[in-house]
Design a protein around this motif. Structure first.
Motif, PDB file in Angstrom:
ATOM      1  N   ASP A  81       9.177  -3.842  -8.907  1.00  0.00           N
ATOM      2  CA  ASP A  81       9.420  -2.457  -8.503  1.00  0.00           C
ATOM      3  C   ASP A  81       9.710  -1.651  -9.769  1.00  0.00           C
ATOM      4  OD1 ASP A  81       9.704  -0.274  -6.908  1.00  0.00           O
ATOM      5  OD2 ASP A  81      11.469  -0.996  -5.826  1.00  0.00           O
ATOM      6  N   ILE A  82       9.725  -0.333  -9.613  1.00  0.00           N
ATOM      7  CA  ILE A  82       9.995   0.555 -10.746  1.00  0.00           C
ATOM      8  C   ILE A  82      11.206   1.402 -10.410  1.00  0.00           C
ATOM      9  CG2 ILE A  82       9.085   2.717 -11.722  1.00  0.00           C
ATOM     10  CD1 ILE A  82       6.388   1.200 -11.928  1.00  0.00           C
ATOM     11  N   ASP A 134       9.108  -3.574 -22.553  1.00  0.00           N
ATOM     12  CA  ASP A 134       9.285  -4.220 -21.241  1.00  0.00           C
ATOM     13  C   ASP A 134      10.291  -3.447 -20.380  1.00  0.00           C
ATOM     14  OD1 ASP A 134       7.500  -6.438 -21.919  1.00  0.00           O
ATOM     15  OD2 ASP A 134       9.056  -6.930 -23.375  1.00  0.00           O
ATOM     16  N   LEU A 135      11.293  -2.849 -21.052  1.00  0.00           N
ATOM     17  CA  LEU A 135      12.229  -1.990 -20.298  1.00  0.00           C
ATOM     18  C   LEU A 135      11.543  -0.694 -19.878  1.00  0.00           C
ATOM     19  CD1 LEU A 135      15.703  -2.126 -22.114  1.00  0.00           C
ATOM     20  CD2 LEU A 135      15.130  -2.942 -19.811  1.00  0.00           C
ATOM     21  N   TRP A 136      10.730  -0.123 -20.787  1.00  0.00           N
ATOM     22  CA  TRP A 136       9.993   1.104 -20.412  1.00  0.00           C
ATOM     23  C   TRP A 136       9.111   0.822 -19.186  1.00  0.00           C
ATOM     24  CZ3 TRP A 136      12.574   4.719 -22.343  1.00  0.00           C
ATOM     25  CH2 TRP A 136      12.894   4.854 -23.692  1.00  0.00           C
ATOM     26  N   SER A 137       8.460  -0.357 -19.164  1.00  0.00           N
ATOM     27  CA  SER A 137       7.587  -0.687 -18.023  1.00  0.00           C
ATOM     28  C   SER A 137       8.387  -0.677 -16.728  1.00  0.00           C
ATOM     29  CB  SER A 137       6.956  -2.068 -18.219  1.00  0.00           C
ATOM     30  OG  SER A 137       6.178  -2.083 -19.389  1.00  0.00           O
ATOM     31  N   LEU A 138       9.586  -1.283 -16.755  1.00  0.00           N
ATOM     32  CA  LEU A 138      10.424  -1.334 -15.544  1.00  0.00           C
ATOM     33  C   LEU A 138      10.918   0.057 -15.136  1.00  0.00           C
ATOM     34  CD1 LEU A 138      12.457  -4.536 -16.456  1.00  0.00           C
ATOM     35  CD2 LEU A 138      10.964  -4.301 -14.453  1.00  0.00           C
ATOM     36  N   ILE A 141       7.336   3.782 -17.273  1.00  0.00           N
ATOM     37  CA  ILE A 141       6.682   4.481 -18.383  1.00  0.00           C
ATOM     38  C   ILE A 141       5.605   3.549 -18.918  1.00  0.00           C
ATOM     39  CG2 ILE A 141       7.029   5.457 -20.701  1.00  0.00           C
ATOM     40  CD1 ILE A 141       9.934   6.158 -19.606  1.00  0.00           C
ATOM     41  N   GLY A 142       4.344   3.962 -18.760  1.00  0.00           N
ATOM     42  CA  GLY A 142       3.221   3.117 -19.161  1.00  0.00           C
ATOM     43  C   GLY A 142       2.800   2.128 -18.086  1.00  0.00           C
ATOM     44  N   LEU A 143       3.511   2.100 -16.965  1.00  0.00           N
ATOM     45  CA  LEU A 143       3.158   1.184 -15.862  1.00  0.00           C
ATOM     46  C   LEU A 143       3.298   1.949 -14.547  1.00  0.00           C
ATOM     47  CD1 LEU A 143       2.472  -1.769 -15.033  1.00  0.00           C
ATOM     48  CD2 LEU A 143       4.922  -2.172 -14.795  1.00  0.00           C
ATOM     49  N   SER A 144       2.211   1.973 -13.783  1.00  0.00           N
ATOM     50  CA  SER A 144       2.301   2.739 -12.534  1.00  0.00           C
ATOM     51  C   SER A 144       2.557   1.789 -11.364  1.00  0.00           C
ATOM     52  CB  SER A 144       1.029   3.559 -12.317  1.00  0.00           C
ATOM     53  OG  SER A 144      -0.064   2.684 -12.270  1.00  0.00           O
ATOM     54  N   ARG A 145       3.106   2.367 -10.321  1.00  0.00           N
ATOM     55  CA  ARG A 145       3.502   1.588  -9.144  1.00  0.00           C
ATOM     56  C   ARG A 145       2.307   0.828  -8.538  1.00  0.00           C
ATOM     57  NH1 ARG A 145       8.185   1.821  -6.395  1.00  0.00           N
ATOM     58  NH2 ARG A 145       9.093   3.493  -7.617  1.00  0.00           N
ATOM     59  N   ASP A 146       1.092   1.429  -8.636  1.00  0.00           N
ATOM     60  CA  ASP A 146      -0.048   0.750  -8.000  1.00  0.00           C
ATOM     61  C   ASP A 146      -0.500  -0.495  -8.771  1.00  0.00           C
ATOM     62  OD1 ASP A 146      -1.310   1.959 -10.097  1.00  0.00           O
ATOM     63  OD2 ASP A 146      -2.421   3.425  -8.901  1.00  0.00           O
ATOM     64  N   ALA A 147       0.066  -0.733  -9.993  1.00  0.00           N
ATOM     65  CA  ALA A 147      -0.278  -1.953 -10.750  1.00  0.00           C
ATOM     66  C   ALA A 147       0.688  -3.102 -10.434  1.00  0.00           C
ATOM     67  CB  ALA A 147      -0.261  -1.662 -12.247  1.00  0.00           C
ATOM     68  N   LEU A 148       1.694  -2.845  -9.584  1.00  0.00           N
ATOM     69  CA  LEU A 148       2.717  -3.871  -9.282  1.00  0.00           C
ATOM     70  C   LEU A 148       2.186  -4.892  -8.274  1.00  0.00           C
ATOM     71  CD1 LEU A 148       5.877  -1.584  -8.905  1.00  0.00           C
ATOM     72  CD2 LEU A 148       5.092  -2.805 -10.937  1.00  0.00           C
TER      73      LEU A 148
END
Ligand SMILES: NC(=O)c1ccc[n+]([C@@H]2O[C@H](COP(=O)([O-])OP(=O)(O)OC[C@H]3O[C@@H](n4cnc5c(N)ncnc54)[C@H](OP(=O)(O)O)[C@@H]3O)[C@@H](O)[C@H]2O)c1
Length: 321
Positions: free
Chosen positions: A8-9, A46-50, A53-60
């Protein structure tokens, strides 16, 4: 296989979305191969991803981690270059508008196995352990490019590194001092200032302190908390290389100082495969090694994330699957 992933983000509480558990084995698309990961290291990325930032919810769910050293399908010991460019791109991979890092579009390295493009593999020299090699592809590669490619610093110059304890800051200190550059650092913590001097910094200062003289270049990744100091610390005609904004990215721009003193503000992101090869050779020939704060099994990765979130990083945090 066991993996550490973003389930999750949450921008305010990034560790809420962190999960450790079973994920399907990686499948290698065309041009990719599967690496057995022996060591991987944690980055602020890795913290930015969580935080999304740089990771969108649809890639989870997305397996985290950019860095890896391991063994390929033929049994060769390898280091992985994390910048994944498009197949047709020629030249500097960091300038490819379609580039991504492992854990953004393709699953990352916090796992027992990871699929990576064959062309991103670099032989791991026997002089470096898997743990040491796993620290190089993000923080150390970024430091190498900031100092030598983007600032073009030469031996005898003086550099100011903002922040002392983190993976990138310790890499900047180690590489600049190995190259004969005078290194000044700032840190929030007295303990980390002392550690920075042990690592090769010539002097360590409190955040915002008046320096004995202006420097040739500033390595800036802290952002809002140090930007005004960076602009004041650099000589007329000097360079500020920016690769991050950990504390925030909206400080006053200080435009008058920038034009009046003819400063260059230069962005920097990761590095090329060639820069990673040269970094590895520099480490082998000069005996420079990343300081490793702790090595944890993947099952205990949360401890490493907690240390980074609370600002308690002293060098690199390594996970060994
Ligand atoms: N552009 C790129 O390709 C690239 C590559 C690598 C890293 N980065 C960026 O560089 C930054 C550092 O990455 P990292 O992996 O080295 O992270 P890290 O290990 O968590 O280190 C954080 C650093 O920030 C310093 N810092 C100083 N004041 C701070 C404040 N007020 N708030 C937060 N931190 C402060 C810390 O220094 P003290 O604790 O000594 O004060 C420490 O050196 C991140 O923003 C990351 O995204 C960018």
């Amino acid at each position: 296989m066991r993996a550490v992933f973003a389930a999750d983000i949450d921008r305010a509480d990034p560790l809420r979305g962190l999960d450790i558990g079973e994920r399907p084995d990686p499948k290698a698309p065309h041009g990719f191969t599967v690496i057995e990961v022996r060591a991987t290291s944690l980055n602020h990325h890795d913290l930015w991803s969580l935080r999304g930032i740089g990771l969108s919810r649809d890639a989870l769910p997305m397996i985290l981690g950019c860095d890896a050293a391991g063994v390929d399908e033929e049994g060769n010991e390898v280091v992985v270059h994390s910048v994944i460019g498009s197949e047709s791109w020629l030249g500097d991979e960091t300038l490819d508008p379609r580039r991504s890092l492992l854990s953004e579009r393709y699953p990352g390295t916090f796992a027992e196995r990871v699929a990576v493009p064959r062309r991103n593999l670099i032989p791991k020299p026997p002089e470096l352990s898997f743990e040491e090699a796993a620290c190089l592809p993000t923080a150390w590669l970024t430091a190498y490019r900031m100092l030598f490619t983007r600032a073009g610093l030469a031996p005898g110059a003086t550099v100011l590194v903002q922040g002392a304890g983190g993976g990138l800051a310790t890499a900047l200190i180690g590489l600049a001092s190995a190259a004969g550059i005078r290194v000044w650092v700032t840190s929030r913590s007295e303990e980390k200032r002392a550690e920075a001097v042990e690592l090769g910094a010539d002097e360590a200062f409190q955040l915002g302190a008046r320096l004995p003289e202006r420097v040739d270049a500033v390595m800036e990744s802290v952002g809002e908390a140090t930007w005004a100091h960076s602009v004041r610390a650099v000589k007329p005609g000097g360079t500020i290389v920016v690769s991050g904004a950990t504390s925030g990215d909206a400080p006053p721009a200080e435009l008058r100082r920038i034009f009046f003193l003819q400063l260059s503000v230069v962005g920097s992101t990761m590095g090329t495969r060639t820069e990673l090869e040269r970094l590895i050779q520099l480490c082998v020939r000069r005996g420079v090694r990343p300081p490793i704060q702790m090595t944890l099994p993947l099952a205990e990765a949360r401890k490493g994330f907690e240390a980074m979130l609370s600002g308690e990083v002293h060098g690199k945090i390594v996970f060994a699957p």
